[in-house]
Design a protein around this motif. Sequence first.
Motif, PDB file in Angstrom:
ATOM      1  N   SER A 120       0.858  -1.187   0.000  1.00 50.00           N
ATOM      2  CA  SER A 120       0.000   0.000   0.000  1.00 50.00           C
ATOM      3  C   SER A 120       0.892   1.234   0.000  1.00 50.00           C
ATOM      4  O   SER A 120       2.067   1.183   0.361  1.00 50.00           O
ATOM      5  CB  SER A 120      -0.933   0.005   1.221  1.00 50.00           C
ATOM      6  OG  SER A 120      -0.169   0.032   2.418  1.00 50.00           O
ATOM      7  N   GLY A 121       0.318   2.360  -0.369  1.00 52.85           N
ATOM      8  CA  GLY A 121       1.075   3.608  -0.379  1.00 52.85           C
ATOM      9  C   GLY A 121       0.142   4.798  -0.381  1.00 52.85           C
ATOM     10  O   GLY A 121      -0.894   4.801  -1.073  1.00 52.85           O
ATOM     11  N   GLY A 122       0.506   5.825   0.408  1.00 55.06           N
ATOM     12  CA  GLY A 122      -0.343   7.010   0.466  1.00 55.06           C
ATOM     13  C   GLY A 122      -1.690   6.667   1.062  1.00 55.06           C
ATOM     14  O   GLY A 122      -1.805   6.036   2.110  1.00 55.06           O
ATOM     15  N   ASP A 123      -2.751   7.050   0.381  1.00 57.46           N
ATOM     16  CA  ASP A 123      -4.113   6.789   0.830  1.00 57.46           C
ATOM     17  C   ASP A 123      -4.752   5.612   0.124  1.00 57.46           C
ATOM     18  O   ASP A 123      -5.944   5.344   0.314  1.00 57.46           O
ATOM     19  CB  ASP A 123      -4.984   8.038   0.596  1.00 57.46           C
ATOM     20  CG  ASP A 123      -4.510   9.230   1.411  1.00 57.46           C
ATOM     21  OD1 ASP A 123      -3.920   8.987   2.489  1.00 57.46           O
ATOM     22  OD2 ASP A 123      -4.716  10.376   0.970  1.00 57.46           O
ATOM     23  N   GLY A 124      -4.006   4.922  -0.716  1.00 54.72           N
ATOM     24  CA  GLY A 124      -4.601   3.827  -1.476  1.00 54.72           C
ATOM     25  C   GLY A 124      -3.700   2.613  -1.490  1.00 54.72           C
ATOM     26  O   GLY A 124      -2.770   2.465  -0.696  1.00 54.72           O
ATOM     27  N   CYS A 125      -3.997   1.721  -2.421  1.00 56.44           N
ATOM     28  CA  CYS A 125      -3.273   0.459  -2.564  1.00 56.44           C
ATOM     29  C   CYS A 125      -2.370   0.524  -3.788  1.00 56.44           C
ATOM     30  O   CYS A 125      -2.794   0.990  -4.857  1.00 56.44           O
ATOM     31  CB  CYS A 125      -4.254  -0.695  -2.712  1.00 56.44           C
ATOM     32  SG  CYS A 125      -5.277  -1.001  -1.255  1.00 56.44           S
ATOM     33  N   VAL A 126      -1.132   0.058  -3.614  1.00 54.97           N
ATOM     34  CA  VAL A 126      -0.253  -0.127  -4.763  1.00 54.97           C
ATOM     35  C   VAL A 126      -0.602  -1.455  -5.437  1.00 54.97           C
ATOM     36  O   VAL A 126      -0.764  -1.515  -6.656  1.00 54.97           O
ATOM     37  CB  VAL A 126       1.221  -0.096  -4.317  1.00 54.97           C
ATOM     38  CG1 VAL A 126       2.149  -0.380  -5.491  1.00 54.97           C
ATOM     39  CG2 VAL A 126       1.570   1.250  -3.685  1.00 54.97           C
ATOM     40  N   ASP A 127      -0.694  -2.514  -4.662  1.00 53.26           N
ATOM     41  CA  ASP A 127      -1.210  -3.800  -5.126  1.00 53.26           C
ATOM     42  C   ASP A 127      -2.578  -4.005  -4.460  1.00 53.26           C
ATOM     43  O   ASP A 127      -2.825  -3.500  -3.369  1.00 53.26           O
ATOM     44  CB  ASP A 127      -0.281  -4.948  -4.737  1.00 53.26           C
ATOM     45  CG  ASP A 127       1.174  -4.681  -5.114  1.00 53.26           C
ATOM     46  OD1 ASP A 127       1.395  -4.094  -6.181  1.00 53.26           O
ATOM     47  OD2 ASP A 127       2.065  -5.064  -4.319  1.00 53.26           O
ATOM     48  N   HIS A 128      -3.442  -4.758  -5.086  1.00 57.75           N
ATOM     49  CA  HIS A 128      -4.750  -4.983  -4.461  1.00 57.75           C
ATOM     50  C   HIS A 128      -5.388  -6.257  -5.016  1.00 57.75           C
ATOM     51  O   HIS A 128      -4.977  -6.770  -6.062  1.00 57.75           O
ATOM     52  CB  HIS A 128      -5.696  -3.787  -4.681  1.00 57.75           C
ATOM     53  CG  HIS A 128      -6.218  -3.698  -6.071  1.00 57.75           C
ATOM     54  ND1 HIS A 128      -5.609  -2.954  -7.065  1.00 57.75           N
ATOM     55  CD2 HIS A 128      -7.342  -4.239  -6.643  1.00 57.75           C
ATOM     56  CE1 HIS A 128      -6.289  -3.042  -8.188  1.00 57.75           C
ATOM     57  NE2 HIS A 128      -7.357  -3.818  -7.946  1.00 57.75           N
ATOM     58  N   ILE A 129      -6.404  -6.705  -4.287  1.00 53.81           N
ATOM     59  CA  ILE A 129      -7.254  -7.809  -4.715  1.00 53.81           C
ATOM     60  C   ILE A 129      -8.689  -7.421  -4.383  1.00 53.81           C
ATOM     61  O   ILE A 129      -8.952  -6.732  -3.387  1.00 53.81           O
ATOM     62  CB  ILE A 129      -6.840  -9.137  -4.041  1.00 53.81           C
ATOM     63  CG1 ILE A 129      -7.514 -10.321  -4.731  1.00 53.81           C
ATOM     64  CG2 ILE A 129      -7.180  -9.128  -2.545  1.00 53.81           C
ATOM     65  CD1 ILE A 129      -6.934 -11.669  -4.304  1.00 53.81           C
ATOM     66  N   GLN A 130      -9.635  -7.852  -5.234  1.00 59.32           N
ATOM     67  CA  GLN A 130     -11.038  -7.485  -5.070  1.00 59.32           C
ATOM     68  C   GLN A 130     -11.911  -8.632  -5.549  1.00 59.32           C
ATOM     69  O   GLN A 130     -11.543  -9.371  -6.477  1.00 59.32           O
ATOM     70  CB  GLN A 130     -11.345  -6.203  -5.867  1.00 59.32           C
ATOM     71  CG  GLN A 130     -12.732  -5.641  -5.623  1.00 59.32           C
ATOM     72  CD  GLN A 130     -12.962  -4.342  -6.379  1.00 59.32           C
ATOM     73  OE1 GLN A 130     -12.247  -4.021  -7.345  1.00 59.32           O
ATOM     74  NE2 GLN A 130     -13.951  -3.567  -5.960  1.00 59.32           N
ATOM     75  N   PHE A 131     -13.102  -8.771  -4.923  1.00 64.98           N
ATOM     76  CA  PHE A 131     -14.013  -9.867  -5.264  1.00 64.98           C
ATOM     77  C   PHE A 131     -15.357  -9.280  -5.693  1.00 64.98           C
ATOM     78  O   PHE A 131     -15.889  -8.373  -5.051  1.00 64.98           O
ATOM     79  CB  PHE A 131     -14.211 -10.797  -4.066  1.00 64.98           C
ATOM     80  CG  PHE A 131     -12.919 -11.271  -3.449  1.00 64.98           C
ATOM     81  CD1 PHE A 131     -12.164 -12.249  -4.073  1.00 64.98           C
ATOM     82  CD2 PHE A 131     -12.465 -10.721  -2.260  1.00 64.98           C
ATOM     83  CE1 PHE A 131     -10.978 -12.677  -3.511  1.00 64.98           C
ATOM     84  CE2 PHE A 131     -11.285 -11.144  -1.692  1.00 64.98           C
ATOM     85  CZ  PHE A 131     -10.536 -12.115  -2.320  1.00 64.98           C
ATOM     86  N   GLU A 132     -15.893  -9.834  -6.792  1.00 64.69           N
ATOM     87  CA  GLU A 132     -17.187  -9.408  -7.314  1.00 64.69           C
ATOM     88  C   GLU A 132     -18.082 -10.629  -7.507  1.00 64.69           C
ATOM     89  O   GLU A 132     -17.601 -11.709  -7.869  1.00 64.69           O
ATOM     90  CB  GLU A 132     -17.033  -8.685  -8.648  1.00 64.69           C
ATOM     91  CG  GLU A 132     -16.237  -7.395  -8.579  1.00 64.69           C
ATOM     92  CD  GLU A 132     -16.126  -6.716  -9.936  1.00 64.69           C
ATOM     93  OE1 GLU A 132     -16.553  -7.336 -10.957  1.00 64.69           O
ATOM     94  OE2 GLU A 132     -15.626  -5.574 -10.005  1.00 64.69           O
TER      95      GLU A 132
END
Length: 322
Positions: free
Chosen positions: A89-101
């Motif tokens: 992560s970095g700053g106020d967000g994610c540098v890498d991420h995962i998400q489920f839909e």
Amino acid sequence: MVNVARSLASFLLVLQGLVIGQDVFNLTDPSICPADRSHHAQVNLTDRYVFFTLDGEDEVASRTCAINVKTSPPHTGLMLFIDRMYLRSGGDGCVDHIQFEIEDKIPFINMRKSKKMCGHVHSYSYDVDNGNMMMLFQISPTRPSGQTDRTHVKITVTPYKKTKDYARRRYEGCYKKSHYIPSAFFCDGAVNCALDADPRDEADSRCNTTPAPPPSPPPTTPSYDNSNTLKEYDNLGFESEDLRLGTIISVSLGVLVGLACCMVCCVKRCSRVSRPSSPVSQDACHEMRLSGLPVHPSQREYQRANNPHAPSAPRVSSGYTE
């Protein structure tokens, strides 16, 4: 447009028959998520669960992939469990991420989705009630300054049924209502009842069928009470003395009774008048008179009649009247 392109790509992959049938999928595998380009893959689940892993990778290449995970009858849903994960992560967000839909019936639109997740995550669960999930995974080549941890991911995806199989009894229920998984998934070291606060498939009450035996008590040294021991020996001596005295008295009484019986029999034998007196009986009666035993009067009369010159024996009171 992104959803439209993703749906079209997934549809083409299905037509081409690209169906992956492994139990463990590495998110850096080119067939799952190749580097430096977008990719779509599909995983079909039948009667098994799968792991998605990323172990200690120091990523320098970008990865962007969409993995469609679907179940098939008799299963109707999916449970997802993040055992452990670290994405940068970095700053106020994610540098890498995962998400489920959750793929709904409305094409090209996914209203139900999780937030983008990064950083340290563990014991996270997600329920896909229709059995059709899209997992979005992204790795950025940019490394924030000061971060040295390597990325790692371990995700378990388990198919489940909403009704119990009463006929075959091959399914057991989680604590979560209407979530039944195969009995083979229990006590195998992987969390499959992802929505339980304490996953029932790995609970100690379910898996520890043989409790450990209680510890044996330490050996104790026996103590002896000398006073009680001496008292027991004293009582035993008294009982033996009583036993010997009783035996002597019993034998003596038996001897006396036997002698009395013999005397009674002799008296009756000499008092019989129905038989003529024989010399033996006369001698016996004479001996009885000499010994002081009583002789019946009829016996004396009979003796006088047969031997009138015999001297008269002294009279002994016998209790009879002539």
